[in-house]
Write a protein that holds these residues in place. Structure first.
Motif, mmCIF file in Angstrom:
data_model
loop_
_atom_site.group_PDB
_atom_site.id
_atom_site.type_symbol
_atom_site.label_atom_id
_atom_site.label_comp_id
_atom_site.label_asym_id
_atom_site.label_seq_id
_atom_site.Cartn_x
_atom_site.Cartn_y
_atom_site.Cartn_z
ATOM 1 N N CYS A 175 41.409 -58.566 -62.514
ATOM 2 C CA CYS A 175 40.084 -59.027 -62.085
ATOM 3 C C CYS A 175 40.030 -59.322 -60.584
ATOM 4 O O CYS A 175 39.078 -59.933 -60.109
ATOM 5 C CB CYS A 175 39.710 -60.294 -62.853
ATOM 6 N N GLU A 193 33.998 -51.641 -55.906
ATOM 7 C CA GLU A 193 32.848 -50.780 -55.602
ATOM 8 C C GLU A 193 32.611 -50.701 -54.087
ATOM 9 O O GLU A 193 32.055 -49.726 -53.593
ATOM 10 C CB GLU A 193 31.587 -51.309 -56.303
ATOM 11 N N ASP A 200 32.627 -63.010 -64.736
ATOM 12 C CA ASP A 200 31.490 -62.813 -65.646
ATOM 13 C C ASP A 200 30.246 -62.402 -64.860
ATOM 14 O O ASP A 200 29.502 -61.496 -65.251
ATOM 15 C CB ASP A 200 31.163 -64.118 -66.388
ATOM 16 N N GLY A 208 26.415 -55.928 -62.546
ATOM 17 C CA GLY A 208 26.831 -54.605 -63.023
ATOM 18 C C GLY A 208 28.044 -54.054 -62.292
ATOM 19 O O GLY A 208 28.305 -52.854 -62.331
ATOM 20 N N SER A 251 31.405 -53.557 -62.611
ATOM 21 C CA SER A 251 32.393 -53.641 -63.690
ATOM 22 C C SER A 251 33.789 -53.216 -63.251
ATOM 23 O O SER A 251 34.684 -53.050 -64.078
ATOM 24 C CB SER A 251 31.930 -52.799 -64.877
ATOM 25 N N ARG A 298 30.311 -58.828 -63.309
ATOM 26 C CA ARG A 298 30.227 -57.768 -64.318
ATOM 27 C C ARG A 298 28.880 -57.750 -65.018
ATOM 28 O O ARG A 298 28.244 -56.708 -65.147
ATOM 29 C CB ARG A 298 31.335 -57.934 -65.363
ATOM 30 N N GLU A 299 28.451 -58.931 -65.460
ATOM 31 C CA GLU A 299 27.306 -58.961 -66.369
ATOM 32 C C GLU A 299 25.968 -59.090 -65.656
ATOM 33 O O GLU A 299 24.942 -58.664 -66.177
ATOM 34 C CB GLU A 299 27.488 -60.094 -67.379
ATOM 35 N N THR A 307 34.303 -56.211 -53.942
ATOM 36 C CA THR A 307 34.835 -55.678 -55.197
ATOM 37 C C THR A 307 35.270 -54.236 -54.945
ATOM 38 O O THR A 307 35.023 -53.673 -53.876
ATOM 39 C CB THR A 307 33.768 -55.703 -56.310
ATOM 40 N N LYS A 335 38.148 -56.095 -63.797
ATOM 41 C CA LYS A 335 38.338 -55.993 -65.251
ATOM 42 C C LYS A 335 38.637 -57.345 -65.891
ATOM 43 O O LYS A 335 39.355 -58.176 -65.321
ATOM 44 C CB LYS A 335 39.501 -55.033 -65.552
ATOM 45 N N ARG A 336 38.071 -57.519 -67.091
ATOM 46 C CA ARG A 336 38.399 -58.723 -67.867
ATOM 47 C C ARG A 336 39.628 -58.409 -68.712
ATOM 48 O O ARG A 336 39.595 -57.495 -69.538
ATOM 49 C CB ARG A 336 37.229 -59.112 -68.766
#
Lengths: 159, 280
Positions: free
Chosen positions: A55, A83, A32, A39, A41, A35-36, A81, A44-45
């Motif tokens: 994830c 990214e 959470d 940013g 993303s 992602r939130e 991550t 994955k959820r």
């Protein structure tokens, strides 16, 4: 006490080489928060149950399910991550081998593959299967993914 | 996301963890110790478990130990299943925990969490039941204590309120004995067991512990007597072992009781066949 369970807590997360201050609830998962709040993303959820691997992130170099980790317990870890692997050779191998299809599971597979190649540069097919069975591809593109992972591992072993 | 909030503590000593637990409980709060957290998060997310406070044990140095200390192998309760699987000390335990969950999950699941799991399988305990090992328990009002595992584990981990498993202590003489571990699942490699068995040979006698076949993991002297009675034909041994199971054979969607018994007999036969050379 790190969190009093009533108000949010400011923690520092170390992600892809950068440090970020984030404000979290004790019950916020790492997924959470990435992602939130940050940013990021790429994780994955999906099942949120530790079953699918979509994830996956790396914590101190080890693949973990970010849906099964609290953000608050990850503050002393070095996180990576998908990214953090943007434009990397491993990403290109997955493209070249067509190990992508819809792409939803791809970040998890790539991160797991990256950790595997780093930890076991000469991994046998048995070890590759053991590691990769943590991730599901609902497009069932397993043959292409297997070829991509084998290619990455062989390249890392030769390097 | 977990739909409720809780206080989060991360003590750095076992004594601090115990004191924190007692203090919170005196305030009427529901408190839980936390290791890998996979089961807590999974159940909390769907409101099957709740807590006012959790105490993360991973900040305590002793719970991260995985080393030989004199004649003992010491395993801290927060050591992950993959750390055990990749360590050279106790091959039977390494092989057994390698069969639990998937590789990525095993980077989070701890041996303490597996032993204390609400799920029935708790396969990590099987090799431990074969070794007469001891455990160091902390957090209770009487402080730290070292007791035989079987004193606090019968069917499941049974600790006093406020106590937690600090370390597992295994005598070195058990670590490299001849062994077999077999796990049979219904469909895929990553699944709960229909039957899981860990076995080793000590002083020419086979020791066996099981999970999956009944609703809790167990080791039973009566079964080992049958297995080590070499005057029985194999078929008679299998029949007698099935008759001595301590509870009904699990009958659920994963496998009917009849199917589990069929698998159990095959696993038993395979295990005894593989180890009978060491009985001589």
């Amino acid at each position: 006490m790190i969190s009093n369970g009533k108000s949010k807590t400011v923690i520092e997360l170390h992600v892809n080489g950068d440090s970020h201050e984030v404000t979290v609830r004790s019950g916020d998962t790492l997924l959470d928060t990435l992602r939130e709040q940050l940013g990021l993303s790429g994780a994955k959820r999906a099942c949120e149950n530790g079953d699918c691997g979509a994830c996956t992130v790396l914590a101190d170099g080890k693949p973990i399910h970010s849906c099964l980790s609290l953000a608050i317990e990850a503050s002393d870890q070095s996180l990576m991550t998908i990214e953090g692997l943007m434009g990397s050779p491993i990403q290109q191998v997955f493209v070249n081998k067509w190990a992508i299809q819809c792409g939803f599971c791809t970040p998890g597979f790539i991160l797991n593959c990256h950790a595997l190649a780093t930890e076991h540069p000469n991994a046998s097919d048995e070890v590759i299967e053991e590691w990769m069975s943590s991730n599901l591809c609902r497009c069932t593109g397993y043959q292409e993914i297997r070829e991509a992972v084998q290619s990455v591992v062989r390249a890392s072993g030769n390097g | 996301m977990i739909p409720f909030d809780f206080e989060y503590y991360k003590p750095t000593t076992a004594a601090e963890a115990g004191e924190t637990y007692q203090h919170l409980q005196e305030q009427g709060k529901t408190v839980m110790y936390y290791n890998g957290g996979t089961e807590f998060i999974t159940l909390a997310r769907v409101n099957q478990i709740t807590a006012d406070a959790i105490i993360d044990l991973k900040g305590i140095p002793e719970v991260r130990a995985l080393e030989l200390q004199g004649d003992l192998l010491v395993i801290g309760c927060s050591v992950t299943l993959n750390q055990i699987a990749e360590s050279p000390y106790f091959p039977l335990l390494a092989q057994t925990v390698k069969g639990i969950a998937d590789h990525t999950s095993r980077n989070k699941i701890t041996i303490g969490g597996n032993l204390g799991s609400r799920l029935a399988y708790r396969e990590g305990v099987l090799p431990l039941l074969l070794t007469d090992c001891k455990v160091k328990v902390a957090g209770g009002r009487s402080g730290e204590r070292v007791v035989p595992l079987t004193q606090v584990f019968e069917k499941q981990l049974n600790l006093e309120p406020g106590e937690f498993l600090l370390q597992i202590l295994i005598d070195q003489q058990y670590l490299n004995l001849p062994f077999v571990h077999l796990k049979k699942t219904k469909h895929s490699k990553v699944d709960y067991p229909l039957v899981s068995v860990a076995a080793l040979v000590k002083d020419k006698a086979i020791r066996m512990a099981f999970s999956g076949i009944c609703e809790y993991p167990f080791r039973l002297g009566e079964i080992e007597e049958v297995v080590n009675n070499t005057t029985f034909a194999r078929k008679e041994q299998l029949k007698q072992v099935v008759a001595k199971l301590p509870a009904a054979i699990v009958d659920d969607l994963q496998g009917s009781a009849g199917y589990r018994e069929f698998v159990f007999r095959n696993v038993l036969r395979e295990t005894i066949d593989a180890l009978e050379w060491a009985q001589k």
